[in-house]
Scaffold this motif. Structure first.
Motif, short mmCIF file in Angstrom:
data_model
loop_
_atom_site.label_atom_id
_atom_site.label_comp_id
_atom_site.label_asym_id
_atom_site.label_seq_id
_atom_site.Cartn_x
_atom_site.Cartn_y
_atom_site.Cartn_z
N GLN A 73 13.23 2.38 -62.93
CA GLN A 73 13.76 1.16 -62.33
C GLN A 73 15.28 1.27 -62.15
OE1 GLN A 73 12.51 -1.90 -65.05
NE2 GLN A 73 10.42 -1.96 -64.26
N PHE A 74 15.93 1.79 -63.19
CA PHE A 74 17.38 1.96 -63.13
C PHE A 74 17.75 2.97 -62.04
CE2 PHE A 74 21.27 4.19 -64.28
CZ PHE A 74 22.15 3.15 -64.50
N ASN A 75 17.03 4.09 -62.00
CA ASN A 75 17.31 5.12 -61.01
C ASN A 75 17.23 4.57 -59.59
OD1 ASN A 75 17.79 7.24 -62.79
ND2 ASN A 75 15.69 7.98 -62.74
N GLU A 76 16.21 3.79 -59.34
CA GLU A 76 16.03 3.22 -58.01
C GLU A 76 17.14 2.24 -57.67
OE1 GLU A 76 12.63 0.96 -55.30
OE2 GLU A 76 12.26 1.38 -57.42
N LYS A 77 17.47 1.39 -58.62
CA LYS A 77 18.48 0.36 -58.37
C LYS A 77 19.88 0.96 -58.23
CE LYS A 77 20.34 -3.97 -60.22
NZ LYS A 77 20.25 -4.97 -61.31
N GLU A 78 20.20 1.97 -59.04
CA GLU A 78 21.55 2.52 -59.09
C GLU A 78 21.68 3.85 -58.35
OE1 GLU A 78 23.96 0.77 -60.37
OE2 GLU A 78 22.69 -0.81 -61.26
N ASN A 79 20.64 4.27 -57.67
CA ASN A 79 20.65 5.53 -56.93
C ASN A 79 21.01 6.71 -57.83
OD1 ASN A 79 20.33 7.15 -54.61
ND2 ASN A 79 22.51 7.00 -54.10
N GLN A 80 20.30 6.80 -58.96
CA GLN A 80 20.52 7.87 -59.93
C GLN A 80 19.26 8.73 -60.02
OE1 GLN A 80 23.34 8.60 -61.54
NE2 GLN A 80 24.51 6.84 -60.79
N SER A 81 19.37 9.83 -60.72
CA SER A 81 18.21 10.72 -60.92
C SER A 81 18.14 11.15 -62.38
CB SER A 81 18.32 11.94 -60.00
OG SER A 81 19.55 12.63 -60.22
N ILE A 82 18.27 10.20 -63.28
CA ILE A 82 18.24 10.46 -64.71
C ILE A 82 16.83 10.85 -65.15
CG2 ILE A 82 18.53 9.38 -66.99
CD1 ILE A 82 20.65 7.56 -65.62
N THR A 83 16.74 11.85 -65.99
CA THR A 83 15.45 12.29 -66.53
C THR A 83 15.44 12.09 -68.04
OG1 THR A 83 16.26 14.56 -66.73
CG2 THR A 83 15.09 13.98 -64.71
N VAL A 84 14.23 12.10 -68.61
CA VAL A 84 14.05 11.88 -70.05
C VAL A 84 13.33 13.09 -70.65
CG1 VAL A 84 13.03 10.42 -71.84
CG2 VAL A 84 13.91 9.38 -69.73
N VAL A 85 13.90 13.61 -71.73
CA VAL A 85 13.26 14.67 -72.51
C VAL A 85 12.85 14.06 -73.85
CG1 VAL A 85 13.60 16.86 -73.71
CG2 VAL A 85 14.60 16.52 -71.44
N GLU A 86 11.58 14.22 -74.22
CA GLU A 86 11.10 13.68 -75.49
C GLU A 86 10.97 14.81 -76.51
OE1 GLU A 86 7.40 11.11 -77.43
OE2 GLU A 86 7.29 11.79 -75.34
N ASP A 87 11.63 14.63 -77.63
CA ASP A 87 11.53 15.59 -78.73
C ASP A 87 10.21 15.38 -79.46
OD1 ASP A 87 12.31 17.58 -80.47
OD2 ASP A 87 13.61 16.29 -81.68
N ASP A 88 9.82 16.36 -80.28
CA ASP A 88 8.61 16.21 -81.10
C ASP A 88 8.80 15.05 -82.08
OD1 ASP A 88 7.45 18.41 -79.89
OD2 ASP A 88 8.19 19.81 -81.41
N TYR A 89 7.71 14.34 -82.33
CA TYR A 89 7.72 13.23 -83.28
C TYR A 89 7.16 13.71 -84.61
CZ TYR A 89 6.57 8.61 -85.25
OH TYR A 89 6.48 7.50 -86.06
N ASP A 90 7.99 13.60 -85.66
CA ASP A 90 7.60 14.12 -86.98
C ASP A 90 8.01 13.11 -88.06
OD1 ASP A 90 6.87 15.63 -89.15
OD2 ASP A 90 8.33 17.23 -88.83
N LEU A 91 7.33 11.99 -88.07
CA LEU A 91 7.66 10.90 -88.99
C LEU A 91 7.59 11.33 -90.44
CD1 LEU A 91 8.20 7.89 -89.61
CD2 LEU A 91 5.72 7.53 -89.46
N ARG A 92 6.57 12.09 -90.81
CA ARG A 92 6.38 12.47 -92.21
C ARG A 92 7.57 13.25 -92.75
NH1 ARG A 92 1.17 15.83 -94.70
NH2 ARG A 92 1.89 15.83 -96.87
N SER A 93 8.02 14.24 -91.99
CA SER A 93 9.15 15.05 -92.43
C SER A 93 10.41 14.23 -92.56
CB SER A 93 9.36 16.20 -91.43
OG SER A 93 10.52 16.94 -91.77
N TYR A 94 10.67 13.36 -91.59
CA TYR A 94 11.89 12.53 -91.64
C TYR A 94 11.86 11.58 -92.82
CZ TYR A 94 14.74 13.60 -87.56
OH TYR A 94 15.61 14.19 -86.69
N THR A 95 10.71 10.96 -93.05
CA THR A 95 10.60 10.00 -94.15
C THR A 95 10.79 10.69 -95.50
OG1 THR A 95 9.09 8.63 -92.82
CG2 THR A 95 9.14 8.24 -95.20
N GLN A 96 10.25 11.89 -95.64
CA GLN A 96 10.43 12.64 -96.88
C GLN A 96 11.90 12.95 -97.14
OE1 GLN A 96 7.83 16.01 -96.24
NE2 GLN A 96 6.10 15.04 -97.27
N LYS A 97 12.64 13.27 -96.10
CA LYS A 97 14.06 13.60 -96.25
C LYS A 97 14.88 12.36 -96.56
CE LYS A 97 13.78 17.64 -93.22
NZ LYS A 97 14.06 18.19 -91.87
N LEU A 98 14.47 11.22 -96.02
CA LEU A 98 15.21 9.98 -96.26
C LEU A 98 14.85 9.33 -97.60
CD1 LEU A 98 14.97 8.28 -92.74
CD2 LEU A 98 16.95 9.46 -93.71
#
Length: 210
Positions: A73-98
């Motif tokens: 929606q933003f790209n269309e409105k603002e004439n942009q070509s932003i892309t999204v990269v999704e990293d792996d989701y690893d909740l267990r590892s993060y929670t253990q570290k926190l």
């Protein structure tokens, strides 16, 4: 002397030639909305969604999907070509570290470690993929410590990619992000992300009801 990270960013923007490639770590659509709008005037942006801290998985998916709805929606409105990269989701590892820091509360050591883990992932991706700059939207929140965020970025500083200092809450940045999120009818979460912030949010709600 206290650093003005917003001024540092403004001075860096004045030095840009052309439109450098920026990897922008994003925690959610609402927090990123105004940041993306402002930075897209200067950079070709790729968004890096790396947030294994978010609990539960359904919340992670909701925030991700909200972002993925917003960007086209933003790209269309603002004439942009932003892309999204999704990293792996690893909740267990993060929670253990926190977990050893779970009782330090928001703005405590737990949060510093959480910033650091996500920012290191963003830096590594930016370096591996030949970005010119990298940064994170985390400083837009009044609940985040901008000094810590920028110090972490500085600790990873190198010539290429360069860390873009920032304090996105400055110049009414947080208010603008709320307004932009509302304009795009985005879901706005009631807690930061991790299971501990979720539990603390429930406690606050309980206290407010008593």
């Amino acid at each position: 002397m206290k650093q003005n990270y917003d001024l540092m960013m403004q001075e860096e923007l004045k030095t840009l030639v052309g439109r450098p490639k920026l990897l922008l770590h994003v925690c959610c659509g609402p927090c990123s909305s105004n940041v993306i709008k402002e930075l897209s005037e200067y950079f070709d942006i790729t968004i890096f969604y790396s947030n294994s801290n978010i609990y539960p998985e359904s919340e992670y998916v909701r925030r991700r999907d909200e972002l993925l709805t917003f960007i086209p929606q933003f790209n269309e409105k603002e004439n942009q070509s932003i892309t999204v990269v999704e990293d792996d989701y690893d909740l267990r590892s993060y929670t253990q570290k926190l977990a050893p820091l779970k009782d330090t509360g928001e703005k405590g050591e737990r949060c510093h470690l959480c910033y650091e883990m996500r920012m290191k992932k963003a830096f590594a991706y930016a370096k591996e993929n030949d970005f010119d700059y990298w940064t994170t939207v985390l400083s837009v929140s009044p609940h985040k410590i901008s000094r810590w965020i920028n110090e972490i970025g500085e600790s990873l500083m190198c010539d290429h990619p360069k860390f873009l200092h920032s304090d996105f809450k400055k110049r009414n940045g947080y208010l603008k992000s709320v307004q932009t999120a509302d304009a795009y009818h985005m879901y706005r979460q009631s807690y930061c992300g991790c299971v501990y912030s979720y539990q603390e949010s429930l406690e606050r709600q309980k206290d407010n009801q008593e």
